[in-house]
Design an enzyme around this catalytic site. Structure first.
Site, PDB file in Angstrom:
ATOM      1  N   LYS A   3      68.880  98.439  33.943  1.00 45.06           N
ATOM      2  CA  LYS A   3      68.361  97.147  34.399  1.00 45.06           C
ATOM      3  C   LYS A   3      67.686  97.242  35.769  1.00 45.06           C
ATOM      4  O   LYS A   3      68.083  98.036  36.619  1.00 45.06           O
ATOM      5  CB  LYS A   3      69.521  96.124  34.494  1.00 45.06           C
TER       6      LYS A   3
ATOM      7  N   ASP B 178      35.036  85.778  19.701  1.00 43.27           N
ATOM      8  CA  ASP B 178      35.918  84.727  19.186  1.00 43.27           C
ATOM      9  C   ASP B 178      35.153  83.828  18.216  1.00 43.27           C
ATOM     10  O   ASP B 178      35.679  83.384  17.200  1.00 43.27           O
ATOM     11  CB  ASP B 178      36.452  83.859  20.339  1.00 43.27           C
ATOM     12  N   ALA B 179      33.885  83.587  18.565  1.00 44.91           N
ATOM     13  CA  ALA B 179      33.083  82.681  17.735  1.00 44.91           C
ATOM     14  C   ALA B 179      32.887  83.251  16.335  1.00 44.91           C
ATOM     15  O   ALA B 179      32.992  82.538  15.336  1.00 44.91           O
ATOM     16  CB  ALA B 179      31.729  82.430  18.392  1.00 44.91           C
TER      17      ALA B 179
ATOM     18  N   ARG C 136      68.523  86.489  16.288  1.00 40.35           N
ATOM     19  CA  ARG C 136      69.660  87.395  16.309  1.00 40.35           C
ATOM     20  C   ARG C 136      70.967  86.627  16.082  1.00 40.35           C
ATOM     21  O   ARG C 136      71.862  87.110  15.405  1.00 40.35           O
ATOM     22  CB  ARG C 136      69.691  88.113  17.656  1.00 40.35           C
TER      23      ARG C 136
ATOM     24  N   SER D 182      73.553  94.767  20.411  1.00 43.70           N
ATOM     25  CA  SER D 182      72.994  94.629  21.760  1.00 43.70           C
ATOM     26  C   SER D 182      73.067  95.993  22.436  1.00 43.70           C
ATOM     27  O   SER D 182      73.374  96.993  21.798  1.00 43.70           O
ATOM     28  CB  SER D 182      73.730  93.562  22.543  1.00 43.70           C
TER      29      SER D 182
ATOM     30  N   CYS E 172      53.965  68.192  69.644  1.00 41.57           N
ATOM     31  CA  CYS E 172      55.187  68.572  68.932  1.00 41.57           C
ATOM     32  C   CYS E 172      55.456  70.052  69.224  1.00 41.57           C
ATOM     33  O   CYS E 172      54.641  70.921  68.907  1.00 41.57           O
ATOM     34  CB  CYS E 172      55.001  68.330  67.425  1.00 41.57           C
TER      35      CYS E 172
ATOM     36  N   CYS F 250      59.777  63.259  62.378  1.00 37.16           N
ATOM     37  CA  CYS F 250      59.655  64.700  62.580  1.00 37.16           C
ATOM     38  C   CYS F 250      60.965  65.252  63.157  1.00 37.16           C
ATOM     39  O   CYS F 250      61.453  64.757  64.178  1.00 37.16           O
ATOM     40  CB  CYS F 250      58.504  65.001  63.534  1.00 37.16           C
TER      41      CYS F 250
ATOM     42  N   CYS G 167      60.008  66.367  66.937  1.00 36.42           N
ATOM     43  CA  CYS G 167      59.570  65.483  68.018  1.00 36.42           C
ATOM     44  C   CYS G 167      59.802  63.997  67.710  1.00 36.42           C
ATOM     45  O   CYS G 167      59.388  63.136  68.494  1.00 36.42           O
ATOM     46  CB  CYS G 167      58.097  65.726  68.322  1.00 36.42           C
TER      47      CYS G 167
ATOM     48  N   LYS H  84      62.055  96.798  28.703  1.00 31.48           N
ATOM     49  CA  LYS H  84      62.971  95.801  28.152  1.00 31.48           C
ATOM     50  C   LYS H  84      62.348  94.439  28.389  1.00 31.48           C
ATOM     51  O   LYS H  84      62.437  93.878  29.485  1.00 31.48           O
ATOM     52  CB  LYS H  84      64.348  95.904  28.804  1.00 31.48           C
TER      53      LYS H  84
HETATM   54  S1  IVH Z   1      66.711  97.788  21.305  1.00 31.36           S
HETATM   55  C1  IVH Z   1      70.234  98.643  18.887  1.00 31.36           C
HETATM   56  N1  IVH Z   1      64.515  97.703  22.725  1.00 31.36           N
HETATM   57  O1  IVH Z   1      67.439  93.512  24.804  1.00 31.36           O
HETATM   58  C2  IVH Z   1      69.147  98.353  19.831  1.00 31.36           C
HETATM   59  N2  IVH Z   1      65.994  95.851  22.842  1.00 31.36           N
HETATM   60  O2  IVH Z   1      70.326  93.758  25.516  1.00 31.36           O
HETATM   61  C3  IVH Z   1      68.974  96.956  20.084  1.00 31.36           C
HETATM   62  N3  IVH Z   1      65.199  94.016  24.236  1.00 31.36           N
HETATM   63  O3  IVH Z   1      68.850  91.895  22.028  1.00 31.36           O
HETATM   64  C4  IVH Z   1      67.851  96.548  20.912  1.00 31.36           C
HETATM   65  N4  IVH Z   1      63.295  94.940  24.836  1.00 31.36           N
HETATM   66  O4  IVH Z   1      66.468  91.265  22.712  1.00 31.36           O
HETATM   67  C5  IVH Z   1      65.639  97.069  22.388  1.00 31.36           C
HETATM   68  N5  IVH Z   1      62.499  97.730  23.886  1.00 31.36           N
HETATM   69  C6  IVH Z   1      63.630  97.103  23.551  1.00 31.36           C
HETATM   70  C7  IVH Z   1      63.937  95.813  24.032  1.00 31.36           C
HETATM   71  C8  IVH Z   1      65.144  95.235  23.655  1.00 31.36           C
HETATM   72  C9  IVH Z   1      64.066  93.878  24.934  1.00 31.36           C
HETATM   73  C10 IVH Z   1      66.293  93.018  24.186  1.00 31.36           C
HETATM   74  C11 IVH Z   1      66.684  92.638  22.799  1.00 31.36           C
HETATM   75  C12 IVH Z   1      68.156  92.911  22.699  1.00 31.36           C
HETATM   76  C13 IVH Z   1      68.557  92.993  24.119  1.00 31.36           C
HETATM   77  C14 IVH Z   1      69.726  93.917  24.280  1.00 31.36           C
END
Ligand code: IVH
Length: 790
Positions: free
Chosen positions: A324, A42-43, A146, A91, A451, A415, A418, A125
């Protein structure tokens, strides 16, 4: 010869140096942030940056927006401008179980009218904020959120402060216009540090890393963003002009990496959906160990051609899905708060919640920690709260979302078990300096075993598996024994007769006898288990073992002053105070005495060599908590003076001291030392500490390893091989740690690289081998001399 310069009045050498520095800095920035594999310290990096800053200050015309010095520089904004995305930011659809994931795979096969395997890119994700970064001719020109997918906000100034975002792309082959998309997130460590700071400053805490990241990006003053630990991981591309991209998504990610982006290292390509599922489970298992929060796995059809064929449906691509993980945070209603009494008397508030599915289980109880947390949250009954359950840890209430008209939650005055008046803990350490007064957040009942809840909790810990391990004494039975007055302290368990048990719920003749046998079979017990069983706050099995190994017997632990307890490995000042206070309490002492009468505790009055060798004058001085005196200053003092000298030292003598780095010791330290030793009580206490060390054979004058000698006698760079046995040490491991503590290394086999062969009893066999290799053989005594240089 003079080279052509782009600028007037700038020597061409300087121009070249600036260009070189920028290139180097960009390269090392990439090694550090994107590859996590730095090549320089780092230095060194800081020195280069400093040099570039100097040159740019001298020749301001050379400054370009993509210079590494320009990560923070712009003036605060009054509002963010709107950005219209060239290509909407979509999304993802979600899947919550295998069935939904398989259905996704099937939909793809059906739509493409094919059968067989689909290759998927598997990505984490990340739980952060989606961002779009626009590069023109390789230079970052715009960063945007976004927003609603069509319109976002221009956060260029803020994204520029994030080190893992390249200001200029590296390498070549990138399109003329390239929009990179990814996630900005805050790693857990950075989040914790940030909240630690906020807590110290009494500021509002961030609920989770995602909110903290969002808050950091929302700042109109990019200097604030710059001070927050953010990272950006690239996961796809958006708008592209003038260039070709690889045929697969994984290929695109590889290109992004070579162009200077951080891409997630866990990313893999699965040959089919079954492999993808395995990836999901593998990552799920280590989710809590990852340095950042994730909320699922994203599977993307790897072929970009197939992606195109599949296209989009409403706001999401048909070729990707987010599988998920169970959410680790959910909101629910606080129904009630129960104040529970623990084995040490500390009152813990437990939130009773409207049951909620979080972190994979249904949760109806969560901890509220202590009074500080209650005050900080400002929590009221009936509030909507956020509950977090990550991994196997106890669920906790981390935030209040809305108040719904309920009364404030307040601690009881008495308490709940007790009715004894509750107290707030204020600890004053033994030495009189301001820094030695610690206010603890815990509120506790001081009634001890009077107690009922404390007694049953303490008993439950005492009999538990890792403690005395008494089979058959469950909590229900303990409660009965306490209620009928048969057991008033742990030792009473050993006075129980079969007849006592037969009268209780759940016992017949045979089971009562079994229980008595189980009790009796535990009488012979190791010291470490015994210590652990006592339930000393903060003393877990590890610490109990250290105390046992290094101090030998309970007598050596009882009454040992807290400063000296910290010479036991891994015992810090907080734990040492807990141990000391535990044994200072007369009820606890009586409990221990009673137990020693009925148990056969395996111990010996031998203080381990590790403890004996631990004290040096310098580290002893540090332990006195004198304001301004930390390790370096203490070393400087110990080098020149004895402890006794300090009792009569003048400010003149002290202020002429210099640390090993040649820096004068601070005025604060000089005043601190003078004031400390002027106080008669402190002097007496220090003398008593020193005396105790002498009595334990652990005084630095006797073992002669003060910091000064340690430096001369250091085993730094030396490699030792140990052979034979060493009765003075409990194990070879202990001798090994002694060598390592002095900077030496211990190797298992002799070679030309060995510095010394240390020969113990009956270990002469290797002497010849050592001689052939030209490695000197030494005895333990000689080793000690090497360390001590007496
Ligand atoms: S792909 C068309 N890849 O998840 C594809 N999204 O629910 C669009 N996210 O708004 C997204 N990790 O913020 C993609 N490896 C990943 C991701 C990812 C997180 C988030 C992203 C997106 C949301 C969708």
């Amino acid at each position: 010869m003079s080279t052509l310069s782009l600028f007037d009045n700038i020597p061409s050498g300087v121009e070249q140096e600036i260009a070189d520095l920028r290139k180097q800095l960009q390269h090392h920035n990439y090694r550090y942030y994107a590859l996590d594999d730095p090549q320089i310290t780092d230095a060194e990096y800081d020195r280069m940056m400093q040099r570039l800053r100097e040159l740019e200050a001298q020749y301001p015309d050379t400054v370009t927006p993509d210079s590494p010095t320009q990560r923070v520089g712009a003036a605060p904004l009054s509002a963010f401008q709107t950005v219209i995305h060239e290509m909407p930011m979509l999304s993802l659809d979600n899947a919550f179980d295998d069935e939904e994931l398989l259905a996704f795979n099937q939909r793809i096969l059906d739509r493409l009218k094919i059968s067989g395997d689909i290759e998927y890119a598997c990505e984490l994700k990340l739980d952060g904020i989606a961002v779009s970064l626009l590069y023109r001719d390789g230079v970052l020109v715009r960063g945007a959120t976004r927003g609603d997918g069509t319109n976002g906000e221009d956060i260029t100034q803020n994204v520029r402060t994030i080190n893992s975002i390249p200001l200029r792309l590296m390498g070549n082959g990138f399109p003329t216009v390239l929009e990179v998309r990814g996630e900005i997130y805050m790693p857990k460590a950075g989040f914790n540090a940030l909240n630690e700071k906020a807590r110290a400053a009494n500021e509002k805490l961030f609920v989770n890393p995602r909110n903290a990241a969002a808050g950091a990006l929302r700042q109109l003053d990019s200097k604030i963003t710059a001070s927050r630990p953010l990272e950006m991981c690239a996961y796809s591309i958006g708008w592209v002009e003038g260039g070709q991209l690889p045929d697969t998504h994984s290929g695109v990610l590889a290109s992004l990496k070579t162009w200077g982006f951080l891409t997630n290292r866990e990313t893999e390509v699965a040959n089919n959906i079954q492999q993808a599922m395995k990836f999901y489970r593998r990552i799920g298992d280590k989710r809590d160990q990852l340095p950042y929060d994730i909320d699922g796995i994203v599977f993307k059809v790897n072929s970009r051609k197939l992606q195109e064929d599949l296209g989009f449906i409403s706001r999401a691509p048909r070729w990707a899905i987010a599988y998920k993980f169970p959410a680790q945070e959910e909101s629910t209603i606080l129904l009630d708060v129960e104040f529970q009494v623990g084995r040490t008397g500390v009152i813990t508030p437990v939130a009773k919640l409207k049951p909620i599915f979080v972190g994979g289980v249904t949760v109806s109880n969560a901890t509220l920690h202590n009074n500080d947390q209650i005050l900080k949250l400002g929590i009221c009954y009936n509030d909507t709260v956020v509950v977090k359950r990550a991994g196997d840890v106890i669920p906790k209430v981390v935030a209040v979302l809305t108040h719904n008209g309920g009364d404030k939650v307040v601690y009881p005055k008495e308490c709940p078990c007790c009715n004894n008046e509750l107290k707030k803990e204020i600890k004053i350490k033994r030495l009189k300096t301001k820094s030695n007064v610690v206010e603890n957040a815990a509120i506790y009942c001081s009634a001890g075993f009077e107690c009922r809840d404390q007694l049953t909790q303490a008993l439950a810990h005492f009999v538990s598996r890792d403690a005395m391990n008494i089979d058959g004494l469950g909590e229900k039975i303990l409660v009965q024994l306490v209620d009928v007055g048969l057991v008033k302290s742990p030792a009473d368990i050993y006075e129980l007769k079969k007849e006592h048990l037969i009268g209780l719920d759940g016992f017949a003749e045979k089971s009562a006898q079994n229980c008595i046998d189980a009790i009796n079979s535990t009488k012979k017990v190791s010291l470490s288990k015994f210590i652990y069983s006592l339930g000393i706050p903060e003393v877990g099995q590890e610490t109990a073992k250290r105390l046992s190994d290094e101090l030998g017997c309970i007598e050596n632990i009882i009454g040992l002053k807290p400063e000296l307890l910290t010479y036991v490995t891994d015992v810090g000042s907080e734990v040492s105070m807990q141990i000391y206070e535990f044994f200072s309490n007369s009820d606890n002492r009586k409990m221990v005495d009673d137990l020693l009468k009925v148990l056969d505790v395996q111990q010996s009055n031998v203080i381990g060599s590790k403890f004996k060798l631990a004290p040096t004058l310098a580290n002893f001085i540090v332990k006195l908590s004198i304001p301004g005196v930390a390790a370096e200053t203490a070393k400087a003092i110990a080098k020149k003076f004895s402890l006794n000298d300090l009792f009569f030292i003048s400010s003149f003598e002290l202020s002429s001291l210099k640390t090993a780095k040649g820096v004068k010791i601070s005025t604060r330290a000089v005043l601190g030392v003078l004031e400390f030793f002027e106080d008669l009580e402190n002097r007496e206490y220090v003398e008593s500490l020193e005396n105790d060390l002498k009595l334990m054979g652990a005084h630095w004058d006797q073992v002669r390893i003060d910091e000064e000698n340690r430096e001369i006698g250091s085993l730094e760079g030396k490699v030792f091989v140990i052979t034979g046995s060493f009765p003075e040490f409990k194990s070879r491991g202990e001798l090994k740690s002694l060598i390592e503590a002095q900077g030496g290394k211990v190797s298992g086999s002799l070679s030309g690289a060995t510095s010394y062969l240390v020969i113990g009893d009956g270990g002469g066999g290797k002497r010849n081998d050592a001689e052939k290799l030209g490695v000197p053989s030494i005895t333990l005594e000689e080793l000690k001399k090497l360390i001590d240089r007496i």
